[in-house]
Design an enzyme around this catalytic site. Structure first.
Site, PDB file in Angstrom:
ATOM      1  N   ASP A 275       0.904  -1.303  -0.117  1.00 22.33           N
ATOM      2  CA  ASP A 275       0.023  -0.086   0.150  1.00 22.33           C
ATOM      3  C   ASP A 275       0.839   1.235  -0.014  1.00 22.33           C
ATOM      4  O   ASP A 275       2.199   1.095   0.286  1.00 22.33           O
ATOM      5  CB  ASP A 275      -0.927   0.043   1.179  1.00 22.33           C
ATOM      6  CG  ASP A 275      -2.245   0.877   0.929  1.00 22.33           C
ATOM      7  OD1 ASP A 275      -2.145   1.694   0.039  1.00 22.33           O
ATOM      8  OD2 ASP A 275      -3.238   0.853   1.848  1.00 22.33           O
TER       9      ASP A 275
HETATM   10  C1  BGC Z   1      -4.950   3.199   0.162  1.00 20.89           C
HETATM   11  C2  BGC Z   1      -4.938   2.291  -1.152  1.00 20.89           C
HETATM   12  C3  BGC Z   1      -4.882   3.121  -2.473  1.00 20.89           C
HETATM   13  C4  BGC Z   1      -3.667   4.196  -2.381  1.00 20.89           C
HETATM   14  C5  BGC Z   1      -3.396   4.610  -3.410  1.00 20.89           C
HETATM   15  C6  BGC Z   1      -3.917   4.252   0.039  1.00 20.89           C
HETATM   16  O1  BGC Z   1      -3.948   5.253   0.996  1.00 20.89           O
HETATM   17  O2  BGC Z   1      -5.049   2.481   1.264  1.00 20.89           O
HETATM   18  O3  BGC Z   1      -6.064   1.441  -1.253  1.00 20.89           O
HETATM   19  O4  BGC Z   1      -4.874   2.078  -3.544  1.00 20.89           O
HETATM   20  O5  BGC Z   1      -3.666   4.697  -1.026  1.00 20.89           O
HETATM   21  O6  BGC Z   1      -4.134   5.767  -3.569  1.00 20.89           O
END
Ligand code: BGC
Length: 719
Positions: A275
């Site tokens: 993530d």
């Molecule tokens: C989220 C993800 C997301 C990523 C990119 C993170 O804060 O948990 O689900 O895909 O950001 O935006």
């Protein structure tokens, strides 16, 4: 020296970022299996080229910039022009393409949790394919979705994104279908967030303490369904997983959950990306394959140092790169022209009439009818009855949650416009409900009062409470509904909610619908249901509680203790998650509604249950009402007591076709090995249980219509 590859000629007319030469090599032969092609390409890569696949851009701005290919999407891995490997362009999110720079150019679909409520595998596929098409049209080859986590915490801020609701079995099947849909468009799906990202409070420091059996029986199945569905990538989460001793690790460097549980025991062949900002070390040996969005840890220098210091093997690097290349071949990313992945495509408008029509029909299919006293619904469009629409039915209509899953809709069909467009003879009156006195006065004048209520949640925090009055700017919605219900006996409530929400007024109103997080077609879809153009068939995928914290979570369970770093969240409820807790404690429903509940404008009868030795379970569903409709038939299984399982667990479901009045459908649900097994922590495998099982068939977890017993004898051991 770099291995030799064959250039087949630069292509004129491509924009700067795609002026890569098309390169062919033995891996280009489509007759060869994806595994062989990935292995052939890997063989031609230098070590430096391999390292370059394992991270995002090392420098420069991140995530949806306007200036270069490397930051135009939410995540990016640079193209390899020598070998003709396209850039990897990843984008949010799980309910459609999030394009902050070109708002309104993509469809705002119903959210994952909303689609889950259809219990309809075809609908999940349609949703996935609809979103996948728009990703492809925007030049993105990885969709950062679907979201799959099981809703452990009713107030969970991201529950609206997750297709599983409270149930692992539902998630197992819905994940598969939606992933097949996304990947049918040559876009790799991303199953997120692996794993135990079950709360947003303290998500970047909480240690989720959950035992192995619970992980495999409750939290892993949707992700294992994703693997069965052929998903190409996983996203590891922000939290840590482990226990109160020092035996815990960040999700993205956790050898137990990544290497053993996911890659070995669950046989996942694709790759794991972190993530955003969830990488904390060069954790390739622990099972992380790619750092996103940057290159702080999985970069060339650190990987090289690890190899020369003996802490990282070249075999591990090969394995990670192979895992990235494999889905690129399997899903078709490698076989598209390079222009397909050109970031200039970002400016295109990808939404169209067909996707908008699909978003409308999916929203109507996922709208659940919770109550319908005296068959007050559907409304007749041409009978001249007067209607007052009250509350969040205009600009303030709730359509989607917040955070990375947000999509700015290309347009918003408001409930008011949808209803006005459905009524032939009489004017529809509107009051925004902010002043309860004027709203009540209006409700008194009309035949029907339809009150639109709603609340929101989003990434980064859990909800403050389960009340409608928290989470959105409209703070006195419960009082509004109660006042309108007193003023007009024909009060219909439509609730747009991101998960479990209290409905203290549920006994006072005539009808309740919920459309969850319906997306841009909210108003047209709800009008389709209110006026009977669509007969509701959705079912709740989570419990609507009677009161706050009905599962009696202690602070140690959620959000965890102590409140400083590190925080431990103890999953001491074990398998008793969501409705399993309600079943085990025999909690009755007063103002709430049970898991699996959802009514129709017609009635269904269940008959003729038979269960074969091979667990083939057959029964009939008959439409005994007056209008056509579909029913989601559900199978709940009670294990022999010795198994230590929660009572009544969902182990089968099927949405029937559209049944005309007096038509029947024979439904066959066949349980397989893992369905009547428990996870054995000694052998790390599912072990079948023997003894007497009870099979219950019904219209919800609390509306069981047929029951039978099945004896599972111990296998005879012949000596
Ligand atoms: C989220 C993800 C997301 C990523 C990119 C993170 O804060 O948990 O689900 O895909 O950001 O935006």
């Amino acid at each position: 020296m770099a291995p030799r590859v064959r250039l087949v000629g630069a292509v004129a007319g491509l924009s700067a970022c795609t002026s890569l030469a098309l390169v062919s090599g033995p891996w280009s032969d489509r007759r060869v299996s994806p595994e062989q092609r990935a292995a052939l390409l890997l063989k031609n890569m230098t070590l430096e080229e391999k390292f370059a696949m394992l991270h995002g851009p090392a420098t420069g701005p991140c995530c949806q910039c306007k200036t270069s290919a490397s930051c135009a999407y939410v995540g990016n891995v640079a193209a390899n022009s020598r070998l003709g490997i396209p850039p990897i362009n990843m984008n949010d999110g799980p309910q459609g393409f999030r394009d902050d720079n070109n708002p309104g150019t993509t469809t705002a679909w119903p959210s994952g949790m909303t689609i889950g409520a259809t219990w309809d595998l075809d609908a999940a596929y349609e949703w996935g394919a609809g979103m996948g098409r728009e990703f492809y049209e925007k030049g993105s080859n990885i969709q950062l979705g679907p979201g799959l986590n099981v809703a452990r915490v009713p107030r969970g801020g991201r529950n609206f994104e997750y297709i599983s609701g409270e149930d692992p079995y539902l998630g197992y099947w819905m994940a598969q279908s939606s992933i097949k849909g996304i990947q049918s468009q040559k876009v790799i799906a991303n199953a997120k967030h692996w794993v135990q990202n079950n709360q947003e409070t303290n998500r970047d420091r909480v240690i989720e303490e959950v035992d192995e059996r619970t992980r495999f029986e409750i939290y892993y199945p949707p992700f294992r369904g994703a693997i069965v569905g052929g998903v190409g990538s996983f996203m590891c989460s922000y939290n840590k997983i482990g226990n109160h001793t020092s035996d815990y690790a960040w999700s993205c460097e956790n050898p137990v959950t990544l290497k053993r549980d996911l890659k070995t025991l669950s046989n996942f062949k694709g790759f794991v990306m972190s993530d955003w900002g969830g990488t904390h070390s060069t954790s390739i040996m622990q099972g992380l394959d790619m750092e996103m969005p940057s290159a702080d840890f999985m970069n060339e220098d650190r990987l090289k140092a690890g190899i020369s210091g003996g802490t990282i093997t070249e075999a591990a690097v090969d394995d990670s790169v192979f895992r990235i290349l494999l889905p690129m071949f399997e899903v078709g990313v490698m076989d598209e022209p390079l222009s397909a992945w050109d970031w200039n495509k970002l400016s295109s408008n990808t939404t169209n009439d067909a996707s908008s029509a699909s978003a409308r029909s999916l929203s109507a299919k996922s709208t659940a009818l919770l109550k319908n006293d005296n068959a007050i619904l559907p409304l007749m469009s041409g009978d001249g009855s007067s209607i007052a629409v009250i509350g969040l039915a205009d600009g303030g209509a709730v359509t989607h949650g917040g955070g990375s899953g947000t999509v700015v809709p290309s347009f918003l069909a408001t409930p008011l416009s949808g209803i006005r467009g459905s009524v032939e003879k009489k004017e529809v009156l509107f009051d925004d409900g902010k002043n309860i006195t004027t709203a009540v006065a209006l409700a008194k004048q009309v035949d029907y009062a339809i009150v639109f209520v709603g609340t929101l949640s989003g990434e980064g925090s859990d909800r403050d409470s389960l009340s409608l009055d928290d989470g959105y700017w409209f703070k006195n919605q419960n009082a509004l509904v109660s006042a309108i219900a007193k003023a007009n006996p024909k009060t219909i409530v439509v609730a747009s909610i991101p998960g479990a929400t209290l409905m203290p007024w549920s006994k006072d109103v005539a009808a309740i619908l919920t459309n969850f997080m319906p997306g841009q077609q909210a108003g047209n879809a709800i009008a389709d249901v209110l006026f009977g153009r669509v007969n509701p068939s959705a079912k709740l995928t989570f419990t609507i509680p009677n009161r706050e914290n009905e599962q009696n979570f202690t602070t140690a369970q959620w959000p965890g203790l102590p409140s400083k770093n590190p925080v431990y969240a103890e999953y001491s409820e074990g398998l008793l998650v969501g409705y399993r807790y309600y079943e085990a404690h025999n909690i009755q429903f007063d103002t709430g509604f049970p898991f699996g509940h959802g009514l129709s404008y017609t009635k269904f009868e269940y008959s003729n249950l038979t269960i074969g030795a091979d667990w083939q379970t057959t029964f009939q569903v008959t439409n005994v009402g007056k209008v056509a409709g579909s029913e989601v038939a559900q199978l709940y299984l009670t294990f022999p007591a010795s198994a230590g399982e929660p009572p009544n667990q969902l182990k089968g479901f099927r949405k029937t076709g559209l049944l005309q009045p007096s038509m029947s459908e024979t439904v066959t649900l066949t349980l397989v090995h893992d369905d009547y097994s428990i996870w054995d922590v000694t052998s790390h495998a599912y072990k079948p249980v023997t003894g007497t099982f009870h099979v219950k068939i019904g219209s919800s977890s609390r509306d069981i219509r047929l029951q039978a017993q099945k004896n599972e004898a111990e296998e005879e051991i012949v000596v």
